[in-house]
Write a protein that holds these residues in place. Structure first.
Motif, PDB file in Angstrom:
ATOM      1  N   GLY A 151       0.788  -1.181  -0.083  1.00  0.00           N
ATOM      2  CA  GLY A 151      -0.074   0.035   0.029  1.00  0.00           C
ATOM      3  C   GLY A 151       0.638   1.230  -0.021  1.00  0.00           C
ATOM      4  O   GLY A 151       0.734   2.301  -0.763  1.00  0.00           O
ATOM      5  N   PRO A 152       1.781   1.383   1.009  1.00  0.00           N
ATOM      6  CA  PRO A 152       2.998   2.389   0.796  1.00  0.00           C
ATOM      7  C   PRO A 152       3.495   2.873  -0.672  1.00  0.00           C
ATOM      8  O   PRO A 152       3.617   1.794  -1.486  1.00  0.00           O
ATOM      9  N   THR A 153       3.705   3.832  -0.968  1.00  0.00           N
ATOM     10  CA  THR A 153       4.010   4.239  -2.364  1.00  0.00           C
ATOM     11  C   THR A 153       5.650   3.998  -2.464  1.00  0.00           C
ATOM     12  O   THR A 153       6.323   4.438  -1.607  1.00  0.00           O
ATOM     13  N   VAL A 154       5.854   3.200  -3.675  1.00  0.00           N
ATOM     14  CA  VAL A 154       7.204   2.823  -3.806  1.00  0.00           C
ATOM     15  C   VAL A 154       7.712   3.583  -4.876  1.00  0.00           C
ATOM     16  O   VAL A 154       7.109   4.032  -5.840  1.00  0.00           O
ATOM     17  N   TYR A 155       8.929   4.397  -4.821  1.00  0.00           N
ATOM     18  CA  TYR A 155       9.382   5.222  -5.837  1.00  0.00           C
ATOM     19  C   TYR A 155      10.938   5.476  -5.824  1.00  0.00           C
ATOM     20  O   TYR A 155      11.690   4.745  -4.714  1.00  0.00           O
ATOM     21  N   ASN A 156      11.586   6.023  -6.605  1.00  0.00           N
ATOM     22  CA  ASN A 156      12.862   6.244  -6.676  1.00  0.00           C
ATOM     23  C   ASN A 156      13.021   7.451  -6.240  1.00  0.00           C
ATOM     24  O   ASN A 156      12.966   8.508  -6.829  1.00  0.00           O
ATOM     25  N   PRO A 157      13.906   7.490  -5.145  1.00  0.00           N
ATOM     26  CA  PRO A 157      14.338   8.871  -4.582  1.00  0.00           C
ATOM     27  C   PRO A 157      15.247  10.102  -5.613  1.00  0.00           C
ATOM     28  O   PRO A 157      15.385  11.042  -5.220  1.00  0.00           O
ATOM     29  N   LEU A 158      15.794   9.373  -6.451  1.00  0.00           N
ATOM     30  CA  LEU A 158      16.561  10.082  -7.454  1.00  0.00           C
ATOM     31  C   LEU A 158      15.585  10.878  -8.223  1.00  0.00           C
ATOM     32  O   LEU A 158      15.937  11.643  -8.976  1.00  0.00           O
ATOM     33  N   TYR A 160      11.904  11.226  -7.794  1.00  0.00           N
ATOM     34  CA  TYR A 160      10.647  12.032  -6.983  1.00  0.00           C
ATOM     35  C   TYR A 160      10.970  12.244  -5.509  1.00  0.00           C
ATOM     36  O   TYR A 160      11.781  11.731  -5.027  1.00  0.00           O
ATOM     37  N   GLN A 161      10.461  13.411  -5.125  1.00  0.00           N
ATOM     38  CA  GLN A 161      10.363  13.577  -3.633  1.00  0.00           C
ATOM     39  C   GLN A 161       9.158  13.145  -2.886  1.00  0.00           C
ATOM     40  O   GLN A 161       8.119  12.973  -3.732  1.00  0.00           O
ATOM     41  N   ILE A 162       9.156  13.016  -1.931  1.00  0.00           N
ATOM     42  CA  ILE A 162       7.806  12.483  -1.252  1.00  0.00           C
ATOM     43  C   ILE A 162       6.376  13.309  -1.399  1.00  0.00           C
ATOM     44  O   ILE A 162       5.480  13.011  -1.658  1.00  0.00           O
ATOM     45  N   SER A 163       6.899  14.769  -1.489  1.00  0.00           N
ATOM     46  CA  SER A 163       5.692  15.658  -1.810  1.00  0.00           C
ATOM     47  C   SER A 163       5.294  15.468  -3.298  1.00  0.00           C
ATOM     48  O   SER A 163       4.099  15.868  -3.638  1.00  0.00           O
ATOM     49  N   ASP A 164       6.145  14.838  -4.089  1.00  0.00           N
ATOM     50  CA  ASP A 164       5.321  14.685  -5.477  1.00  0.00           C
ATOM     51  C   ASP A 164       4.425  13.570  -5.417  1.00  0.00           C
ATOM     52  O   ASP A 164       3.798  13.322  -6.558  1.00  0.00           O
ATOM     53  N   LEU A 165       4.347  12.562  -4.675  1.00  0.00           N
ATOM     54  CA  LEU A 165       3.919  11.466  -4.613  1.00  0.00           C
ATOM     55  C   LEU A 165       2.312  11.305  -4.188  1.00  0.00           C
ATOM     56  O   LEU A 165       1.983  12.260  -3.722  1.00  0.00           O
ATOM     57  N   PRO A 166       1.492  10.613  -4.739  1.00  0.00           N
ATOM     58  CA  PRO A 166       0.131  10.406  -4.578  1.00  0.00           C
ATOM     59  C   PRO A 166      -0.175  10.064  -2.917  1.00  0.00           C
ATOM     60  O   PRO A 166       0.801   9.389  -2.452  1.00  0.00           O
ATOM     61  N   GLN A 167      -1.095  10.767  -2.670  1.00  0.00           N
ATOM     62  CA  GLN A 167      -1.264  10.590  -0.959  1.00  0.00           C
ATOM     63  C   GLN A 167      -2.594   9.548  -0.939  1.00  0.00           C
ATOM     64  O   GLN A 167      -2.744   9.157   0.092  1.00  0.00           O
ATOM     65  N   TYR A 168      -3.512   9.547  -1.716  1.00  0.00           N
ATOM     66  CA  TYR A 168      -4.778   8.653  -1.997  1.00  0.00           C
ATOM     67  C   TYR A 168      -4.577   7.965  -3.359  1.00  0.00           C
ATOM     68  O   TYR A 168      -3.957   8.353  -4.073  1.00  0.00           O
TER      69      TYR A 168
END
Ligand code: NAG
Ligand code: NAG
Ligand code: NAG
Ligand code: NAG
Length: 365
Positions: A151-158, A160-168
């Motif tokens: 469920g938690p969002t998986v991303y590449n920190p190179l 995206y930043q957390i603030s770019d990611l979906p919240q819902y």
């Protein structure tokens, strides 16, 4: 026919060791258990569920390194197939063997059933009382060893930043994420399936229908999305994958793709206790006990688990029972009703198709 069944049943009964109703928590030191295990001089057969072949090998080599002279044979496969392998050996050996001494899998519905059949050895490793009582069988037949989540969002920190990611989850349906989502088929993995039921219950089938038009890259294996997302980290190269580092996922294990991060969003998610037991047919009960103590040891508990969660209170820094958006016992309840599980599974299979692509166990990691 009935006589034959009676004979087989009789064999099962006579082959089943007498198990005491419950047991005390282990009081011996690891060193004492280790010495008993060495005397047994048996290779420990571990049925280790997971869709990355190396995960079982890693635990085996860590165990062998900690306890020289002990040998482990890992029987790795997807959890959903390991229970069938175990039951087949039990059947063909007329109850004399389960094909494994120890089992650790996500197919948690098997444990109460195996217990009912008197097939599990009641045993409580040293740190048993530190495990939340919700995650243990009171008699010691089985316990949750680690908490995993989807469920938690998986991303590449190179990228995206957390603030770019979906919240819902509904944010994943925005144009911005079209063709940039990688997910395992919910009809291929029961834990992912359960997450999809939570999402569908919250947002309705229209969410699922829209997701189906979002250009999702569907893959097999829960580590696979993370491996794609990690790909532009040049120290990770997988010849059979290609760079999708600007993609994200809400159902992936990051454990095998270093450089990939995961962030709990504001929406519902799922967590479950990866559950383990010792089979009563084991010819190596002391070695099996040593292994269970090893899994629950401070050393292993500090290393394994998602999002700061653990079944042992001491290592559950995230507080798995104090989260607004996760019910850690929900998956177990879901799994106990296989008719319900199948009806959901086939609903998603009709929409997303049958699982296609590389068998995750063939990923060269
Ligand atoms: C352990 O078992 C192996 C093979 O079964 C045997 O060769 C060896 O002698 C045994 N070692 C001890 C200490 O009993
Ligand atoms: C990784 O890939 C993304 C896009 O796919 C790109 O924006 C980024 O610069 C890459 N980073 C590195 C370190 O190569
Ligand atoms: C790339 O991956 C390696 C491990 O494979 C990791 O140690 C390193 O931190 C990663 N680099 C970045 C920039 O994420
Ligand atoms: C990874 O995620 C964690 C938890 O969401 C966050 O605290 C951390 O800053 C993230 N790391 C990077 C490199 O973005």
């Amino acid at each position: 026919m009935y006589a034959l069944l009676g004979l087989v049943f009789g064999l099962f009964l006579s082959a089943t060791p007498t198990l005491s109703a419950s047991v005390e928590v282990e009081t011996r030191s690891m060193q004492e258990i280790y010495l008993s295990a060495l005397q047994e001089n048996k290779t420990l057969r571990v049925s280790w569920g997971g869709d990355v072949r190396t995960s079982g090998d890693l635990i085996a080599s860590a165990f062998e390194e900690s306890f020289p002279g002990i040998t482990v044979q890992v029987l790795g496969d997807l959890s959903k197939y390991l229970d069938g392998r175990i039951n087949r050996v039990y059947q063909t050996s007329a109850g004399l063997d389960d094909g494994a001494d120890v089992v650790v899998i996500q197919s948690v519905h098997n444990f109460p059933q195996w217990k009912e059949q008197n097939r599990l050895l009641n045993y409580k490793p040293v740190n048993w009382d530190d495990i939340y009582p919700e995650f243990v069988d009171a008699d010691g037949a089985y316990a949750g060893y680690y908490i995993f989540t989807f469920g938690p969002t998986v991303y590449n920190p190179l990228v995206y930043q957390i603030s770019d990611l979906p919240q819902y989850y509904t944010d994943y349906l925005a144009d911005q994420w079209a063709n940039k989502i990688i997910l395992p088929y919910p009809n291929d993995d029961d834990a992912v399936l359960y997450l999809f039921t939570l999402i569908t219950n919250k947002y309705g089938w229209s969410f699922i229908d829209t997701l189906a038009t979002q250009g999702v890259m569907w893959v097999r294996g829960t580590a696979t999305p993370s491996l794609y997302i990690a790909e532009n980290n040049s120290s990770i190269s997988l010849s059979n994958l290609f760079a999708r580092s600007d993609s994200i996922s809400f159902a992936s294990s990051t454990a095998f793709a270093e450089g990939v991060n995961s962030s709990i969003n504001s929406d519902v998610y799922m967590a479950w206790p990866q559950t383990g037991a010792i089979f009563a047919t084991t010819p190596a009960p002391e070695t099996a006990k040593l292994f269970m103590n090893f899994l629950l040891s401070d050393e292993r508990q500090a290393l394994v688990g998602d999002d700061g969660f653990a079944t042992r209170r001491t290592f559950d820094t995230g507080g798995v029972f104090n989260q607004a958006n996760v019910e850690p016992l929900g998956y177990g309840e879901f799994m106990s009703d296989r008719r319900l599980v199948e009806s959901w599974r086939l609903q998603f299979e009709r929409i997303f198709g049958t699982p296609q692509g590389l068998d995750p166990l063939d990923l060269a990691l």
